[in-house]
Design a protein around this motif. Structure first.
Motif, PDB file in Angstrom:
ATOM      1  N   PRO A  36       0.588  -1.300   0.048  1.00  0.00           N
ATOM      2  CA  PRO A  36       0.024  -0.063  -0.128  1.00  0.00           C
ATOM      3  C   PRO A  36       0.919   1.158   0.038  1.00  0.00           C
ATOM      4  CG  PRO A  36      -0.039  -1.024   2.265  1.00  0.00           C
ATOM      5  CD  PRO A  36       0.598  -1.980   1.247  1.00  0.00           C
ATOM      6  N   LEU A  37       1.932   1.204   0.546  1.00  0.00           N
ATOM      7  CA  LEU A  37       2.900   2.480   0.545  1.00  0.00           C
ATOM      8  C   LEU A  37       3.364   2.694  -0.572  1.00  0.00           C
ATOM      9  CD1 LEU A  37       4.062   4.577   2.601  1.00  0.00           C
ATOM     10  CD2 LEU A  37       5.699   3.121   2.912  1.00  0.00           C
ATOM     11  N   LYS A  38       3.731   1.793  -1.375  1.00  0.00           N
ATOM     12  CA  LYS A  38       4.499   2.014  -2.784  1.00  0.00           C
ATOM     13  C   LYS A  38       3.234   2.545  -3.682  1.00  0.00           C
ATOM     14  CE  LYS A  38       6.778   0.037  -6.771  1.00  0.00           C
ATOM     15  NZ  LYS A  38       7.232  -1.375  -7.199  1.00  0.00           N
ATOM     16  N   ASP A  39       2.061   1.925  -3.599  1.00  0.00           N
ATOM     17  CA  ASP A  39       1.111   2.592  -4.456  1.00  0.00           C
ATOM     18  C   ASP A  39       0.577   3.982  -4.062  1.00  0.00           C
ATOM     19  OD1 ASP A  39       0.511   0.012  -5.519  1.00  0.00           O
ATOM     20  OD2 ASP A  39      -0.885  -0.688  -4.485  1.00  0.00           O
ATOM     21  N   LYS A  40       0.777   4.154  -2.917  1.00  0.00           N
ATOM     22  CA  LYS A  40       0.369   5.768  -2.469  1.00  0.00           C
ATOM     23  C   LYS A  40       1.486   6.682  -2.937  1.00  0.00           C
ATOM     24  CE  LYS A  40      -1.580   7.522   1.558  1.00  0.00           C
ATOM     25  NZ  LYS A  40      -1.766   7.558   3.083  1.00  0.00           N
ATOM     26  N   MET A  41       2.790   6.313  -2.968  1.00  0.00           N
ATOM     27  CA  MET A  41       3.696   7.062  -3.406  1.00  0.00           C
ATOM     28  C   MET A  41       3.951   7.163  -4.779  1.00  0.00           C
ATOM     29  SD  MET A  41       6.893   5.855  -0.958  1.00  0.00           S
ATOM     30  CE  MET A  41       8.191   6.820  -1.883  1.00  0.00           C
ATOM     31  N   GLU A  42       3.315   6.346  -5.511  1.00  0.00           N
ATOM     32  CA  GLU A  42       3.632   6.560  -7.037  1.00  0.00           C
ATOM     33  C   GLU A  42       2.560   7.382  -7.452  1.00  0.00           C
ATOM     34  OE1 GLU A  42       3.574   2.895  -9.042  1.00  0.00           O
ATOM     35  OE2 GLU A  42       5.671   2.387  -8.401  1.00  0.00           O
ATOM     36  N   LYS A  43       1.485   7.737  -7.052  1.00  0.00           N
ATOM     37  CA  LYS A  43       0.048   8.241  -7.468  1.00  0.00           C
ATOM     38  C   LYS A  43       0.540   9.746  -7.244  1.00  0.00           C
ATOM     39  CE  LYS A  43      -3.145   4.593  -6.663  1.00  0.00           C
ATOM     40  NZ  LYS A  43      -4.352   4.278  -6.201  1.00  0.00           N
ATOM     41  N   LEU A  44       1.525  10.177  -6.436  1.00  0.00           N
ATOM     42  CA  LEU A  44       1.790  11.735  -6.328  1.00  0.00           C
ATOM     43  C   LEU A  44       2.475  12.448  -7.551  1.00  0.00           C
ATOM     44  CD1 LEU A  44       3.452  11.606  -2.639  1.00  0.00           C
ATOM     45  CD2 LEU A  44       1.008  12.402  -3.107  1.00  0.00           C
ATOM     46  N   THR A  45       1.883  13.393  -7.929  1.00  0.00           N
ATOM     47  CA  THR A  45       2.557  14.275  -8.915  1.00  0.00           C
ATOM     48  C   THR A  45       3.886  14.819  -8.213  1.00  0.00           C
ATOM     49  OG1 THR A  45       1.329  16.204  -8.359  1.00  0.00           O
ATOM     50  CG2 THR A  45       0.121  14.486  -9.814  1.00  0.00           C
ATOM     51  N   PRO A  46       4.789  15.351  -9.511  1.00  0.00           N
ATOM     52  CA  PRO A  46       5.852  15.954  -9.092  1.00  0.00           C
ATOM     53  C   PRO A  46       5.632  17.164  -8.251  1.00  0.00           C
ATOM     54  CG  PRO A  46       6.035  15.327 -11.505  1.00  0.00           C
ATOM     55  CD  PRO A  46       4.624  15.004 -10.863  1.00  0.00           C
ATOM     56  N   GLU A  47       4.496  17.982  -8.589  1.00  0.00           N
ATOM     57  CA  GLU A  47       4.348  19.144  -7.899  1.00  0.00           C
ATOM     58  C   GLU A  47       3.605  18.561  -6.329  1.00  0.00           C
ATOM     59  OE1 GLU A  47       2.744  18.267 -10.790  1.00  0.00           O
ATOM     60  OE2 GLU A  47       4.126  19.858 -12.071  1.00  0.00           O
ATOM     61  N   THR A  95       7.165  17.810  -4.479  1.00  0.00           N
ATOM     62  CA  THR A  95       7.776  19.078  -4.408  1.00  0.00           C
ATOM     63  C   THR A  95       7.094  19.739  -3.027  1.00  0.00           C
ATOM     64  OG1 THR A  95       8.267  19.256  -6.623  1.00  0.00           O
ATOM     65  CG2 THR A  95       8.470  21.240  -5.120  1.00  0.00           C
ATOM     66  N   GLU A  96       6.009  19.904  -3.005  1.00  0.00           N
ATOM     67  CA  GLU A  96       5.255  20.635  -1.878  1.00  0.00           C
ATOM     68  C   GLU A  96       5.499  20.044  -0.649  1.00  0.00           C
ATOM     69  OE1 GLU A  96       3.567  23.448  -1.594  1.00  0.00           O
ATOM     70  OE2 GLU A  96       4.317  24.044  -3.488  1.00  0.00           O
ATOM     71  N   ARG A  97       5.430  18.332  -0.720  1.00  0.00           N
ATOM     72  CA  ARG A  97       5.773  17.664   0.612  1.00  0.00           C
ATOM     73  C   ARG A  97       6.888  17.818   1.047  1.00  0.00           C
ATOM     74  NH1 ARG A  97       3.954  11.296   0.575  1.00  0.00           N
ATOM     75  NH2 ARG A  97       1.888  12.439   1.144  1.00  0.00           N
ATOM     76  N   HIS A  98       8.100  17.781   0.342  1.00  0.00           N
ATOM     77  CA  HIS A  98       9.503  17.839   0.431  1.00  0.00           C
ATOM     78  C   HIS A  98       9.769  19.229   0.931  1.00  0.00           C
ATOM     79  CE1 HIS A  98      13.739  16.528  -0.606  1.00  0.00           C
ATOM     80  NE2 HIS A  98      13.681  16.896   0.328  1.00  0.00           N
ATOM     81  N   LEU A  99       9.192  20.084   0.552  1.00  0.00           N
ATOM     82  CA  LEU A  99       9.419  21.644   0.803  1.00  0.00           C
ATOM     83  C   LEU A  99       8.875  21.953   2.366  1.00  0.00           C
ATOM     84  CD1 LEU A  99      10.519  24.377   0.066  1.00  0.00           C
ATOM     85  CD2 LEU A  99       8.216  24.913  -0.887  1.00  0.00           C
ATOM     86  N   GLU A 121      12.861  12.447 -11.941  1.00  0.00           N
ATOM     87  CA  GLU A 121      12.843  11.325 -11.264  1.00  0.00           C
ATOM     88  C   GLU A 121      11.515  10.458 -11.813  1.00  0.00           C
ATOM     89  OE1 GLU A 121      12.170  11.968  -7.078  1.00  0.00           O
ATOM     90  OE2 GLU A 121      14.341  12.118  -6.529  1.00  0.00           O
ATOM     91  N   LYS A 122      10.598  11.251 -12.344  1.00  0.00           N
ATOM     92  CA  LYS A 122       9.491  10.665 -12.910  1.00  0.00           C
ATOM     93  C   LYS A 122       9.624  10.409 -14.290  1.00  0.00           C
ATOM     94  CE  LYS A 122       4.487  12.022 -14.354  1.00  0.00           C
ATOM     95  NZ  LYS A 122       3.411  12.960 -14.535  1.00  0.00           N
ATOM     96  N   ASN A 123      10.301  11.204 -15.047  1.00  0.00           N
ATOM     97  CA  ASN A 123      10.707  10.863 -16.276  1.00  0.00           C
ATOM     98  C   ASN A 123      11.689   9.498 -16.146  1.00  0.00           C
ATOM     99  OD1 ASN A 123       9.464  12.928 -17.295  1.00  0.00           O
ATOM    100  ND2 ASN A 123      11.317  14.247 -17.460  1.00  0.00           N
ATOM    101  N   LEU A 124      12.626   9.440 -15.373  1.00  0.00           N
ATOM    102  CA  LEU A 124      13.425   8.166 -15.142  1.00  0.00           C
ATOM    103  C   LEU A 124      12.599   7.130 -15.025  1.00  0.00           C
ATOM    104  CD1 LEU A 124      16.479   9.516 -13.558  1.00  0.00           C
ATOM    105  CD2 LEU A 124      16.397   8.815 -15.661  1.00  0.00           C
ATOM    106  N   ARG A 125      11.530   6.981 -14.056  1.00  0.00           N
ATOM    107  CA  ARG A 125      10.766   5.969 -13.952  1.00  0.00           C
ATOM    108  C   ARG A 125       9.829   5.527 -15.068  1.00  0.00           C
ATOM    109  NH1 ARG A 125       7.688   8.393 -10.143  1.00  0.00           N
ATOM    110  NH2 ARG A 125       9.258   8.975  -8.905  1.00  0.00           N
TER     111      ARG A 125
END
Length: 85
Positions: free
Chosen positions: A25-36, A39-43, A71-75
């Motif tokens: 479940p954690l991986k599924d949740k992380m993959e659904k986040l957009t780059p924006e 960015t907001e979470r990391h900021l 990272e999204k492009n690489l994935r």
């Protein structure tokens, strides 16, 4: 008797490792986040840890956004090479 117990223990151990695991479940949740969103979470995390002011936040936000998009492009590139025969 010892051999039977050892064989049973070994068999159970091997079959439990043979189970295929998905991301969970954690991986599924992380993959659904957009780059924006990433960015907001990391900021927010950096702001709380480093006590950044608004000017510093504005300076670092484009850098974090660029990193998340890269990272999204690489994935996506990695997924396309895995699915290609």
């Amino acid at each position: 008797m010892k051999k039977l117990f050892l064989f049973a223990l070994l068999t159970i151990g091997l079959t439990s490792f043979a189970q295929e695991r998905e991301g969970g479940p954690l991986k599924d949740k992380m993959e659904k986040l957009t780059p924006e969103q990433k960015t907001e979470r990391h900021l927010k995390k950096l702001t709380s840890e480093l006590n950044l002011n608004s000017k510093q936040q504005e300076q670092i936000k484009p850098l974090l956004l660029h990193k998340a998009q890269r990272e999204k492009n690489l994935r996506q590139k990695e997924k396309s090479t895995k699915t290609a025969p």
